[in-house]
Motif scaffolding. Structure first.
Motif, PDB file in Angstrom:
ATOM      1  N   SER A  56       0.844  -1.311  -0.174  1.00  0.00           N
ATOM      2  CA  SER A  56      -0.349  -0.479  -0.021  1.00  0.00           C
ATOM      3  C   SER A  56       0.845   1.488   0.028  1.00  0.00           C
ATOM      4  N   VAL A  57       2.342   1.287  -0.431  1.00  0.00           N
ATOM      5  CA  VAL A  57       3.059   2.166   0.128  1.00  0.00           C
ATOM      6  C   VAL A  57       3.814   1.944  -1.505  1.00  0.00           C
ATOM      7  N   THR A  58       3.556   3.396  -2.595  1.00  0.00           N
ATOM      8  CA  THR A  58       3.759   3.769  -3.750  1.00  0.00           C
ATOM      9  C   THR A  58       5.334   3.382  -3.558  1.00  0.00           C
ATOM     10  N   VAL A  59       5.688   1.998  -4.555  1.00  0.00           N
ATOM     11  CA  VAL A  59       7.108   2.059  -4.737  1.00  0.00           C
ATOM     12  C   VAL A  59       7.406   1.682  -5.980  1.00  0.00           C
ATOM     13  N   PHE A  60       6.376   1.262  -6.740  1.00  0.00           N
ATOM     14  CA  PHE A  60       6.323   1.671  -8.354  1.00  0.00           C
ATOM     15  C   PHE A  60       5.240   1.732  -9.012  1.00  0.00           C
ATOM     16  N   GLN A  61       5.347   2.639 -10.373  1.00  0.00           N
ATOM     17  CA  GLN A  61       3.936   2.610 -10.446  1.00  0.00           C
ATOM     18  C   GLN A  61       4.637   2.957 -12.260  1.00  0.00           C
ATOM     19  N   ALA A  62       3.576   2.928 -13.295  1.00  0.00           N
ATOM     20  CA  ALA A  62       3.750   2.743 -14.900  1.00  0.00           C
ATOM     21  C   ALA A  62       2.818   3.507 -15.306  1.00  0.00           C
TER      22      ALA A  62
END
Length: 772
Positions: free
Chosen positions: A347-353
């Protein structure tokens, strides 16, 4: 080269222009011979209509109505009714597999297929143009190299699909609808309409949907819902006694709720690292218990998917005395729609595309000549040319990493801004395949195909205005980066496929065969879609040795077909997950060996049994690949430095191919009993089993236990088939299985995710069908 390709295409176009007085359709619907046993299937595995029992190949075949009897609704459900066939829906296990070997997959700019898909004689290089079973006449699974007739995308086999052609002089139709668990709706309508005394039009349309099956606790949203719709139109014209023209077109679209990566946590890394504890410490409060049966996601990045398939083909030909000339021109388009996803599992943003649309186009031309079937030398010969293009200038990918979140929020743009990948693959080939009948019992088998491939690929990126270097986005600093200049790569190479063998036909009901075949899959240059990682992929070859028997016993009430096979691959084209994305690469050596059989028993007019069994022992003999997070006992990782870059790798010799079961089998029973003169009762049951599979090579925890599913279908209907009402159950015992089980990216060792699939859930439903 391009002159040669254009010449081949123009030759095909010229043959079309002359069609009015020069062509005949070689692949008219296969009609059973007069002495065909009840329920026996006629196939076109060798590009001509033959009894399945007369084909000296390892072929499994099933009719479209037989598939539907099990409550199945999609072409991909073939895997639950034919042993040795699997279908993967995740990038490292994408498309059809035969004997454990299948498509390389991966988020790569260019990935060819090991197992080809052919629909109505047209090679399908990407996507799935058959969105529903409504107009399918039969499906054939041709196992082992089939490149002599079906080309480079058939080095490990072919799924050959035949849809029902229009019937001249008849008006009829069929409507079907079903409703099941998760608000699953499946509806279809087909019509056959006479256009003139010598032409007819067939149309089929479908609509299918289901609700989601994966709960996202962070977003309070259900993922996995899907909606599909589409149609197919076919026109058949018997222009004269020796001229036939067949035109087909199709369109389908599928949209999904949630990302394509339907992940849940199977295991989490140790909380000894405070960063891991910060990312995954809230799972209990979200109601998530990591494990194989976990159906709840913690991802905080919402997602969506879409795919669009469309295409058209023209098949024309002429009878030249006893010979048949056929021309097939086809165009296919496939759009992988824009996607949004995060694959960090937390639920923590680590990777996004933010992956933009990817456009694919394919143009092919085949011209072939077929000899008469009753001659001493029976053969098919011809030429084939194709052009495939993946990516347009406007197709862009974007990906950002926050490696220290939540302790330190900053973005690293791992795609170099907005990246663009494009590939063009051209191919031209000549082929011949057939047999020479020495006498009434013995025939010599042979075939040869030579092809030449040209591949050009490129990658570049531009500054992403939404995540500009040095800017602040959502309170987080974007680490400065530079756009990538244009990178290019190309390769060209010729190669051959072939086969030789013997056929010994004791009588009509008993045949033995032995073949040696060479499969060939051409080279490619691959730039990955996210980071632009380049891999030069060498041609793949396979040597297949097979011995088989085809038999019918007890007045043809029992059919038993079996074969043993020994496959040796060199430079197997496969995929590997490098911790960020899937890449296509070569394995140095690979072997598959085993045996398989199909059997059926027509116990009576009212009851029949059918089943199949495949044992396929697969293993790498040489494969240096990325080191997994948790290494299997007996394997050791080491550092490998290439061009100044050091990577941790493992020699995976002895490991099975990812996603390849050692054992799979199917068993089904069907009965049909009259209740009175007007109403029939029917029931069917099917069992499918697949043994344990490994999904991440040399990974100690990336596996799925063996499982089996049971399907039931029962109903009543008109004795003449005018209507039918039924009940069905798929996966009766609610056996949980996944599309894949792989390591968790961007996390310490020990993290693992389940890639969920709709088929891993029980479905109960009702159905209705009407013919008119």
């Amino acid at each position: 080269m391009h002159t040669l390709l254009r010449t081949a295409m123009l030759a095909g176009a010229a043959s079309i222009a002359l069609a009015a007085n020069t062509v005949y359709a070689a692949e008219a619907p296969a009609a059973p011979a007069a002495d065909t046993a009840p329920g026996e299937i006629v196939v076109t595995a060798q590009r001509r209509a033959e009894r399945l029992q007369d084909v000296p190949l390892a072929v499994s075949a099933i009719g479209g109505e037989q598939m539907a009897k099990g409550g199945f609704q999609k072409l991909t459900d073939l895997q639950y009714q034919v042993s040795g066939v699997q279908f993967g829906s995740s990038p490292n296990d994408s498309g059809f597999r035969l004997r454990g070997v299948g498509t390389a997959g991966g988020f790569a700019s260019s990935s060819e297929q090991n197992v080809g898909t052919v629909v109505d004689n047209v090679v399908i290089p990407f996507g799935n143009p058959v969105g529903a079973l409504g107009d399918i006449e039969r499906v054939e699974a041709l196992k082992g190299p089939q490149g002599t007739q079906f080309g480079k995308n058939a080095s490990s086999g072919v799924i050959n699909i035949t849809t029902a052609r229009p019937k001249i002089g008849q008006f009829f139709g069929k409507a079907n609808i079903s409703y099941g668990s998760l608000n699953e709706v499946n509806a279809g309508l087909s019509l056959n309409v006479p256009v003139s005394a010598n032409s007819a039009l067939a149309m089929y349309g479908f609509y299918r949907r289901n609700d989601g099956f994966l709960w996202n606790a962070t977003l309070n949203k259900m993922w996995g819902g899907e909606t599909s719709f589409g149609g197919r139109a076919k026109f058949l014209w018997d222009a004269s006694d020796d001229v036939t023209v067949f035109i087909a077109g199709d369109y389908s679209r599928t949209t999904g709720v949630g990302p394509g990566q339907l992940w849940t946590l199977n295991a989490v890394p140790s909380f000894a690292n405070p960063l891991m504890a910060a990312r995954f410490g809230n799972l209990t409060s979200l109601g998530i218990t990591p494990g194989f049966n976990n159906t709840t996601s913690a991802e905080n990045t919402d997602g969506f998917t879409s795919q669009t398939n469309y295409g058209a083909s023209v098949e024309i030909g002429k009878k030249l005395g006893d010979y048949t000339l056929t021309s097939i021109t086809a165009y296919r388009g496939y759009i992988q729609g824009a996607q949004n996803f995060g694959i960090d599992g937390s639920s923590v943003t680590v990777f996004q595309a933010q992956q933009g649309s990817v456009h694919n186009a394919f143009l092919s031309q085949e011209l072939r000549l077929s000899s008469p079937s009753d001659g001493r030398f029976v053969y098919t010969t011809g030429v084939y040319a194709s052009r495939r293009k993946t990516g347009n200038p406007g197709d862009v990918n974007r990906a950002q990493l926050m490696p220290a979140n939540p302790f330190s929020a900053f973005y690293v743009n791992i795609s170099g801004g907005q990246s663009n990948t494009q590939t063009r693959s051209d191919s031209i080939a000549a082929f011949i395949d057939g047999k020479f009948k020495v006498n009434d019992h013995i025939a010599v088998l042979g075939g040869f195909r030579y092809q030449y491939d040209w591949v050009d690929a490129s990658f570049m990126s531009t500054i992403d205005p939404a995540y500009a270097p040095g800017s602040v986005v959502n309170g987080a600093f974007v680490v400065p980066y530079a756009a990538s200049p244009l990178l290019t790569g190309s390769t060209k190479k010729g190669g051959w496929a072939g086969k030789a063998g013997l056929e010994y036909k004791v009588d009509r009901d008993l045949m033995f065969f032995a073949t040696v075949a060479r499969g060939y899959l051409g080279p490619t240059v691959s730039f990955s879609g996210l980071t632009g990682t380049r891999t030069n992929v060498n041609p793949q070859t396979v040597r297949d040795i097979a011995f088989g028997v085809k038999s019918q016993l007890f007045n043809r009430a029992v059919t038993f077909n079996a074969n043993v096979f020994f496959d040796k691959y060199t430079n197997l084209q496969t995929s590997v997950f490098n911790g960020t994305e899937f890449l296509t690469e070569n394995a140095g050596g690979f072997e598959a060996k085993g045996f398989e059989f199909d059997a059926s028993w027509r116990v009576s007019k009212a009851f029949s049994l059918r089943g199949g069994f495949t044992y396929s022992d697969t293993k790498f003999t040489d494969y240096v690949t990325a080191c997994p997070n948790v290494v299997k006992a007996g394997y050791s990782c080491y550092n490998l430095t290439v061009n100044g870059s050091t990577t941790s790798v493992v020699q995976a010799a002895g490991e099975p191919l990812s996603g390849a079961p050692k054992i799979s089998f199917t068993l089904s029973a069907d009965t049909r009993v009259p209740l009175n003169d007007r109403v029939m009762f029917d029931a069917s049951a099917n069992v499918y089993y697949r043994s344990r599979v490994q999904y991440d090579v040399a990974n100690a925890i990336s596996y799925q236990p063996g499982y089996y599913t049971i399907g039931l279908n029962t109903g009543i209907g008109d004795a003449e088939g005018k209507w039918h009402l039924g009940l069905f159950v798929r996966n009766l015992l609610d056996r949980r299985f996944h599309a894949s089980v792989i390591g968790l990216p961007f996390a310490d060792a020990g993290g693992e995710v389940n890639w969920l699939t709709r088929e891993g859930r029980r479905t109960i439903g009702v159905s209705a069908e009407m013919k008119f």
